[in-house]
Design an enzyme around this catalytic site. Structure first.
Site, PDB file in Angstrom:
ATOM      1  N   HIS A 168       0.839   5.153  11.079  1.00 23.84           N
ATOM      2  CA  HIS A 168       0.064   4.614  12.201  1.00 23.84           C
ATOM      3  C   HIS A 168      -1.375   4.293  11.797  1.00 23.84           C
ATOM      4  O   HIS A 168      -2.058   3.529  12.484  1.00 23.84           O
ATOM      5  CB  HIS A 168       0.079   5.593  13.368  1.00 23.84           C
ATOM      6  CG  HIS A 168      -0.059   4.944  14.715  1.00 23.84           C
ATOM      7  ND1 HIS A 168      -0.791   3.786  14.913  1.00 23.84           N
ATOM      8  CD2 HIS A 168       0.419   5.302  15.940  1.00 23.84           C
ATOM      9  CE1 HIS A 168      -0.743   3.452  16.197  1.00 23.84           C
ATOM     10  NE2 HIS A 168      -0.014   4.345  16.830  1.00 23.84           N
ATOM     11  N   ASP A 383      13.220 -11.814  15.329  1.00 22.12           N
ATOM     12  CA  ASP A 383      14.558 -12.342  15.054  1.00 22.12           C
ATOM     13  C   ASP A 383      14.715 -12.572  13.556  1.00 22.12           C
ATOM     14  O   ASP A 383      14.025 -13.396  12.964  1.00 22.12           O
ATOM     15  CB  ASP A 383      14.744 -13.650  15.838  1.00 22.12           C
ATOM     16  CG  ASP A 383      16.058 -14.352  15.552  1.00 22.12           C
ATOM     17  OD1 ASP A 383      16.907 -13.785  14.830  1.00 22.12           O
ATOM     18  OD2 ASP A 383      16.234 -15.480  16.041  1.00 22.12           O
TER      19      ASP A 383
END
Length: 456
Positions: A168, A383
């Site tokens: 993170h 995608d």
């Protein structure tokens, strides 16, 4: 009533290939790149897993998604080469990325299960989470470990589950989506990302001299005198779905002067209140609700397009437990809205200065609940050639992540995973169902009657 899921008994076997280190496809700069003073605070020094689930696609033929993503990763790391580096710590606990091209971890796997067997609702908690993301020994350390671990697990039906674990310190949700978008573009044949990465972490480094100019209750030091910090080992997870019907039901409790509140704000206030009732803390305990606020648009001039570091704050709304439980929802809602509104460019600069002055402290954990809205981050639209994901969201107990979801009825809404001890979870679900109940004879419900039973 709220729609919720509990842990499914589904079990399956995953066959993993040996973990690999994927190196950038071309030589990359060898340099030491300091993180910002927002990036390297204690509260971000962990690896966060994100789950992406994709259905099979006949148009992709016999293409192996693991091979496609592995090849794309090598190409993407040419542009995002810091992800192939390792964190080092300098004086004052300052983190920096040692960019030597050591590589990112990658695992290919196959599971003897179909996507249909996961159930009608694809949302946390997912079965066999540890199998879907193998914790390579030694890879969970913050320093001198891979910053990125990717596992692609193919299912019997041709669907696949991609789990990405990322430090993170390197990025927030928007930075993560920017990187994954680049990875997906490479998977579909692009030679260059549509958005080029920008480092420039100095934009969010402390001023000279540093000066704390705002109040930051999210970093208060609070002693756990009542033992209200919840041990991870006793927690369970359930997901709760909030569509238009559920949000409308909660909005019945919003007072007139707060009608401008967003869906995120009213849902957050509701969850804060229900969670507090479920935990049954001491009435005098201070409870904190910390909302992740993206500050990219707060800056003038704007943070550059392509910047993928952390640009957020988590301001704390604070209330006595008795007030959260006894007062109308408007009490919690007003506090949440006020806390969110405090985040400005100056607020984030003040956080960066506080980090340097106070040694990069952790956020307050005692009596705290953190939520993050990733519904607009674009996770579902990533995608790799197989179409949009059917589920995408972080999977971590530290925060409640709001993710977009279409349920089995075709309703669009928000899914929120809740982590609570078993007994408290039952109280939470009961309290939430009471708030969502509708009086079919009278659509206007007496708020005091609905809330009276919750007094501490």
């Amino acid at each position: 009533m709220s729609q919720q899921t509990t842990t499914t008994p589904l079990t399956f076997t995953v066959r993993r290939h040996e973990p690999e280190l994927i190196l950038p496809a071309k030589p990359t700069p060898r340099e030491l790149k300091p993180l910002s003073d927002i990036d390297d605070q204690e509260g971000l020094r962990f690896h966060i897993p994100v789950i992406h689930i994709y259905q099979s696609n006949p148009k992709m033929g016999n293409k192996n998604p693991a091979s496609v993503i592995r090849h794309a990763l090598a190409k993407a790391l040419v542009f995002y080469y810091p992800f192939a580096g390792r964190l080092k710590e300098g004086p004052g606990r300052k983190l920096m990325v040692d960019c030597l091209g050591q590589g990112a971890l990658f695992i290919e796997a196959e599971a003897d299960v179909t996507l249909k067997q996961f159930g009608v609702e694809l949302q946390p908690p997912f079965p066999c989470r540890e199998e879907l993301l193998y914790d390579v020994p030694g890879s969970s350390r913050i320093l001198d470990s891979p910053l990125l671990l990717i596992q692609v697990t193919r299912l019997l039906c041709g669907a696949f589950i991609l789990v990405v674990r990322v430090s993170h310190t390197m990025c927030d949700a928007f930075g993560y989506v920017q990187f994954l978008t680049a990875l997906s573009e490479m998977a579909k044949g692009a030679s260059t990302p549509s958005t080029l990465p920008v480092w420039q972490r100095e934009l969010l480094c402390a001023r000279d001299p540093p000066r704390v100019t705002c109040v930051h209750h999210e970093y208060d030091k609070v002693a756990d005198t009542d033992g209200i910090t919840i041990p991870l080992e006793i927690m369970e997870t359930r997901s709760f779905f909030f569509g238009p019907t559920e949000i409308s039901a909660i909005r019945r409790f919003v007072p007139t002067h707060l009608k401008r509140c967003t869906t995120f704000e009213v849902l957050t206030a509701c969850l804060w209140r229900c969670r507090t009732i479920a935990l049954q803390p001491n009435p005098n305990d201070e409870m904190r609700m910390m909302t992740i606020v993206n500050a990219r648009l707060k800056f003038n001039p704007r943070i550059p397009v392509g910047y993928y570091g952390n640009v957020f704050a988590y301001p704390a709304a604070i209330s006595k437990a008795r007030d959260l439980c006894n007062k109308p929802l408007g009490h919690a809602l007003e506090l949440v809205m006020k806390a969110k509104s405090e985040v400005t460019e100056e607020y984030l600069k003040s956080v960066a200065d506080l980090m340097v002055i106070k040694g990069r402290p952790n956020f307050t954990t005692v009596g705290s609940y953190i939520v993050s809205d990733v519904t607009r981050s674009g996770l579902l639209e990533i995608d790799f050639g197989w179409g949009n994901a059917v589920y995408a969201g972080p999977d971590y107990h530290v925060a409640g992540f709001y993710t977009r979801h279409i349920n089995h009825k075709g309703e669009s809404g928000i899914v929120v995973p809740i982590w609570l001890p078993c007994v408290a979870m039952k109280r939470f679900a009961k309290e939430l169902d009471i708030m969502l109940a509708r009086d079919h004879n009278n659509d206007h419900v007496n708020q005091e009657h609905v809330l009276a039973h919750s007094k501490l």
